[in-house]
Motif scaffolding. Structure first.
Motif, PDB file in Angstrom:
ATOM      1  N   MET A   1      44.684 -26.416  21.801  1.00 30.12           N
ATOM      2  CA  MET A   1      45.471 -25.576  20.918  1.00 30.12           C
ATOM      3  C   MET A   1      45.748 -24.217  21.585  1.00 30.12           C
ATOM      4  O   MET A   1      44.920 -23.705  22.331  1.00 30.12           O
ATOM      5  N   ILE A   2      46.907 -23.640  21.279  1.00 25.31           N
ATOM      6  CA  ILE A   2      47.308 -22.355  21.841  1.00 25.31           C
ATOM      7  C   ILE A   2      47.200 -21.281  20.763  1.00 25.31           C
ATOM      8  O   ILE A   2      47.664 -21.474  19.635  1.00 25.31           O
ATOM      9  N   THR A   3      46.581 -20.163  21.123  1.00 21.90           N
ATOM     10  CA  THR A   3      46.555 -19.013  20.214  1.00 21.90           C
ATOM     11  C   THR A   3      47.852 -18.245  20.393  1.00 21.90           C
ATOM     12  O   THR A   3      48.116 -17.715  21.479  1.00 21.90           O
ATOM     13  N   ILE A  31      49.560 -23.606   6.318  1.00 24.13           N
ATOM     14  CA  ILE A  31      48.937 -22.305   6.077  1.00 24.13           C
ATOM     15  C   ILE A  31      47.877 -22.460   5.009  1.00 24.13           C
ATOM     16  O   ILE A  31      48.107 -23.113   3.976  1.00 24.13           O
ATOM     17  N   ASN A  32      46.725 -21.865   5.253  1.00 24.78           N
ATOM     18  CA  ASN A  32      45.632 -21.916   4.287  1.00 24.78           C
ATOM     19  C   ASN A  32      45.014 -20.535   4.159  1.00 24.78           C
ATOM     20  O   ASN A  32      44.772 -19.848   5.160  1.00 24.78           O
ATOM     21  N   VAL A  33      44.745 -20.133   2.926  1.00 21.28           N
ATOM     22  CA  VAL A  33      44.118 -18.833   2.652  1.00 21.28           C
ATOM     23  C   VAL A  33      42.877 -19.068   1.806  1.00 21.28           C
ATOM     24  O   VAL A  33      42.948 -19.654   0.725  1.00 21.28           O
ATOM     25  N   ASP A  34      41.751 -18.620   2.319  1.00 23.51           N
ATOM     26  CA  ASP A  34      40.473 -18.757   1.612  1.00 23.51           C
ATOM     27  C   ASP A  34      39.799 -17.400   1.599  1.00 23.51           C
ATOM     28  O   ASP A  34      39.102 -17.020   2.534  1.00 23.51           O
ATOM     29  N   SER A  35      40.044 -16.650   0.522  1.00 25.54           N
ATOM     30  CA  SER A  35      39.517 -15.288   0.398  1.00 25.54           C
ATOM     31  C   SER A  35      40.020 -14.425   1.556  1.00 25.54           C
ATOM     32  O   SER A  35      41.232 -14.212   1.681  1.00 25.54           O
ATOM     33  N   PHE A  38      42.275 -16.442   6.871  1.00 28.43           N
ATOM     34  CA  PHE A  38      43.637 -16.952   6.958  1.00 28.43           C
ATOM     35  C   PHE A  38      43.715 -17.896   8.151  1.00 28.43           C
ATOM     36  O   PHE A  38      43.236 -17.583   9.252  1.00 28.43           O
ATOM     37  N   SER A  39      44.312 -19.086   7.956  1.00 30.68           N
ATOM     38  CA  SER A  39      44.472 -20.028   9.065  1.00 30.68           C
ATOM     39  C   SER A  39      45.897 -20.574   9.063  1.00 30.68           C
ATOM     40  O   SER A  39      46.503 -20.806   8.012  1.00 30.68           O
ATOM     41  N   LEU A  40      46.408 -20.765  10.268  1.00 31.80           N
ATOM     42  CA  LEU A  40      47.757 -21.268  10.468  1.00 31.80           C
ATOM     43  C   LEU A  40      47.710 -22.343  11.536  1.00 31.80           C
ATOM     44  O   LEU A  40      47.105 -22.158  12.600  1.00 31.80           O
ATOM     45  N   HIS A  41      48.371 -23.468  11.280  1.00 32.57           N
ATOM     46  CA  HIS A  41      48.464 -24.542  12.275  1.00 32.57           C
ATOM     47  C   HIS A  41      49.878 -25.068  12.316  1.00 32.57           C
ATOM     48  O   HIS A  41      50.455 -25.430  11.291  1.00 32.57           O
ATOM     49  N   PRO A  44      52.165 -26.459  18.994  1.00 28.20           N
ATOM     50  CA  PRO A  44      50.799 -26.599  19.509  1.00 28.20           C
ATOM     51  C   PRO A  44      49.929 -25.381  19.227  1.00 28.20           C
ATOM     52  O   PRO A  44      48.994 -25.107  19.960  1.00 28.20           O
ATOM     53  N   TYR A  45      50.254 -24.617  18.171  1.00 29.85           N
ATOM     54  CA  TYR A  45      49.586 -23.343  17.913  1.00 29.85           C
ATOM     55  C   TYR A  45      48.548 -23.473  16.798  1.00 29.85           C
ATOM     56  O   TYR A  45      48.740 -24.211  15.831  1.00 29.85           O
ATOM     57  N   PHE A  46      47.480 -22.698  16.952  1.00 31.76           N
ATOM     58  CA  PHE A  46      46.463 -22.573  15.904  1.00 31.76           C
ATOM     59  C   PHE A  46      46.010 -21.123  15.864  1.00 31.76           C
ATOM     60  O   PHE A  46      45.698 -20.516  16.890  1.00 31.76           O
ATOM     61  N   LEU A  47      45.989 -20.560  14.649  1.00 34.82           N
ATOM     62  CA  LEU A  47      45.585 -19.162  14.485  1.00 34.82           C
ATOM     63  C   LEU A  47      44.678 -19.048  13.265  1.00 34.82           C
ATOM     64  O   LEU A  47      45.023 -19.537  12.179  1.00 34.82           O
ATOM     65  N   ARG A  48      43.510 -18.420  13.459  1.00 33.84           N
ATOM     66  CA  ARG A  48      42.590 -18.164  12.351  1.00 33.84           C
ATOM     67  C   ARG A  48      42.193 -16.706  12.404  1.00 33.84           C
ATOM     68  O   ARG A  48      41.713 -16.215  13.426  1.00 33.84           O
ATOM     69  N   LEU A  49      42.410 -15.987  11.292  1.00 37.58           N
ATOM     70  CA  LEU A  49      42.134 -14.552  11.231  1.00 37.58           C
ATOM     71  C   LEU A  49      41.147 -14.258  10.111  1.00 37.58           C
ATOM     72  O   LEU A  49      41.259 -14.815   9.007  1.00 37.58           O
ATOM     73  N   ASN A  50      40.201 -13.374  10.397  1.00 37.00           N
ATOM     74  CA  ASN A  50      39.240 -12.918   9.397  1.00 37.00           C
ATOM     75  C   ASN A  50      39.542 -11.471   9.046  1.00 37.00           C
ATOM     76  O   ASN A  50      39.400 -10.570   9.883  1.00 37.00           O
ATOM     77  N   PHE A  51      39.965 -11.245   7.817  1.00 38.31           N
ATOM     78  CA  PHE A  51      40.296  -9.900   7.356  1.00 38.31           C
ATOM     79  C   PHE A  51      39.089  -9.272   6.667  1.00 38.31           C
ATOM     80  O   PHE A  51      38.146  -9.958   6.244  1.00 38.31           O
TER      81      PHE A  51
END
Length: 475
Positions: A1-3, A31-35, A38-41, A44-51
């Motif tokens: 996966m590519i960031t 796109i998924n949001v859990d509190s 945040f995650s995006l797929h 070939p990209y995958f991004l997960r962010l912690n706010f």
């Protein structure tokens, strides 16, 4: 996966995440949001962010993808309106995985060793509830994929260039994940030279050529004759020309670009190899490319009776060498993008149609040399009708491409600019001259390179019964 490369900003009520993911299918975005996670797929990209604070998805949230820039903009509502999210510029901190803390799954009652029956342990394991098993699987597969900050890079990558005036690159970097079936170069589109693309195109056409298919259509051509007898409504003398409201809206949304300079400046541009403004040879190439694009349109319009089908985008792209192989004319002699050719010749026009003929005999549903000849006549008539009719045909193609979730890329690298150039800068006098040459051009069956005359003669002899009685295998 590519960031992917990304940035974050905020307003009083929302957090805006801008993600650079060019040449992807917007319909595949997950796109998924859990509190505060945040995650995006999207391949070939995958991004997960912690706010630092929580986010929510509500009616005010949105996700918009702009294929012209390659940016996906996600807007999420803050859990508490007006709350400040700190460190949005610290990308590495946002990418850091969330600490994982698991509650004990086994409670120790006694430290004394107990010997239990193995069969009893198996029975207890099988009696676990479905929820218990999901918890165990979650522990086993902790999807904290490694991520790192993407290095900054220009929007258009350095490498091979293609499209209108060779202005584009980077649009086929991730073509493996977009299911682009018409792209014959795959990811190598970003590295191959024009000569290498041409060699790949010819090789692919030879591989796709099926002489039995051609002979079958030549032998049973009843429906093809019906297609040849059809008249395109744009070429009917009874219709008065007027752009529709939809066409006017499309023209207003076309990009604003300068594509022409006074003739006295062309020699200077050619001398210093400027590529952002067309030289005479580039303009010459654009006119020839226009004829090949119109051929593909004419074929689809004639075979669908001007009622585009879900296969129309594939047909148009497959028959256009500058789309499927990024190979644009001239195809004749030593002429090329940097050769100062000022005049059109019948030989050059004929050579420009040879790839279109070959592709119409190797790829689509109906494969007939006579049908290809009729499509060339349509192209001549479109050009003789003037720039307004030509622009209408191009905009119809653009509408077909824009509504396809993969082939829209060819609108970006060719059709948008070609519409602007034809409408604002193409000479009506030149189009008329070109239309006459296209009408008078002669594309011989020998120039196709597949022994068409021998195959046709063989079919005629079989039908006439000169050699032997036709059996089921021949049919």
């Amino acid at each position: 996966m590519i960031t992917p490369r990304f940035s974050c900003s905020q307003t009083a009520e929302s957090v805006i995440i801008s993600v650079y993911c060019p040449s992807v299918r917007a319909s595949d975005v997950e796109i998924n949001v859990d509190s505060n996670l945040f995650s995006l797929h999207i391949n070939p990209y995958f991004l997960r962010l912690n706010f630092t604070n929580s986010l929510t998805e509500d009616d005010a949230s949105s996700a918009q993808y702009d294929p012209s820039t390659g940016y996906l903009t996600v807007t999420l509502t803050k859990g508490i309106k007006g709350q400040e999210f700190k460190d949005l510029d610290l990308l590495a901190k946002l990418l850091a995985p969330r600490p994982t803390v698991h509650e004990p799954l086994i409670e120790v009652i006694s430290s004394e060793s107990t010997a239990e029956d193995p069969d009893q342990l198996v029975a207890q394991t099988q009696n676990l509830t479905l929820q218990d098993r999901d918890i165990l699987e979650a522990v086993k597969y902790d999807w904290q994929l490694p991520q790192e900050v993407s290095a900054e890079s220009p929007t258009l990558r350095v490498g091979a260039r293609y499209g209108f005036l060779d202005l584009y690159s980077g649009y086929f970097t991730n073509v493996t994940y977009t299911e682009n079936e018409v792209n014959e170069l795959r990811s190598e589109a970003e590295t191959l030279t024009l000569l290498e693309r041409r060699q790949r195109r010819i090789q692919h056409e030879d591989e796709k050529w099926d002489e039995e298919y051609y002979m079958a259509d030549f032998a049973d051509d009843e429906y093809i004759r019906e297609l040849i007898g059809w008249t395109h409504p744009y070429l009917s003398d009874s219709n008065t020309f007027a752009y529709t409201e939809k066409e006017n809206a499309t023209m207003l949304n076309l990009p604003r670009k300068e594509c022409v300079l006074p003739p006295a400046v062309y020699d200077y541009l050619f001398q210093y190899s400027r590529t952002d403004i067309p030289t005479k040879s580039q303009t010459h190439s654009l006119y020839l490319t226009l004829t090949t694009v119109l051929f593909s349109y004419a074929y689809d319009a004639r075979t669908t009776q001007h009622e585009p089908t879900p296969e129309s985008a594939w047909t148009i792209c497959s028959l256009t060498p500058s789309f499927s192989a990024l190979d644009y004319p001239p195809y004749h002699g030593k002429s090329g993008i940097n050769s100062p050719i000022l005049e059109f010749t019948l030989d050059e026009i004929s050579a420009s149609f040879v790839p279109s003929y070959r592709r119409s005999l190797a790829f689509p549903l109906y494969r007939s040399f006579v049908l290809a000849e009729k499509c060339r006549q349509d192209v001549a008539n479109f050009l003789l009708k003037g720039p307004r009719t030509v622009v209408r045909c191009l905009m119809e193609m653009k509408d077909i491409m824009d509504h396809h979730d993969v082939y829209y890329v060819y609108s970006k690298v060719w059709l948008d600019d070609l519409c602007v150039w034809t409408q604002a800068y193409a000479s009506e006098e030149t189009l008329t001259h070109l239309g006459n040459l296209v009408r008078d051009a002669s594309i011989t069956k020998k120039s196709i390179g597949w022994e068409l005359e021998q195959l046709e003669n063989f079919v005629v002899q079989l039908q006439a019964g000169d050699q032997r009685e036709v059996d089921s295998d021949d049919e």
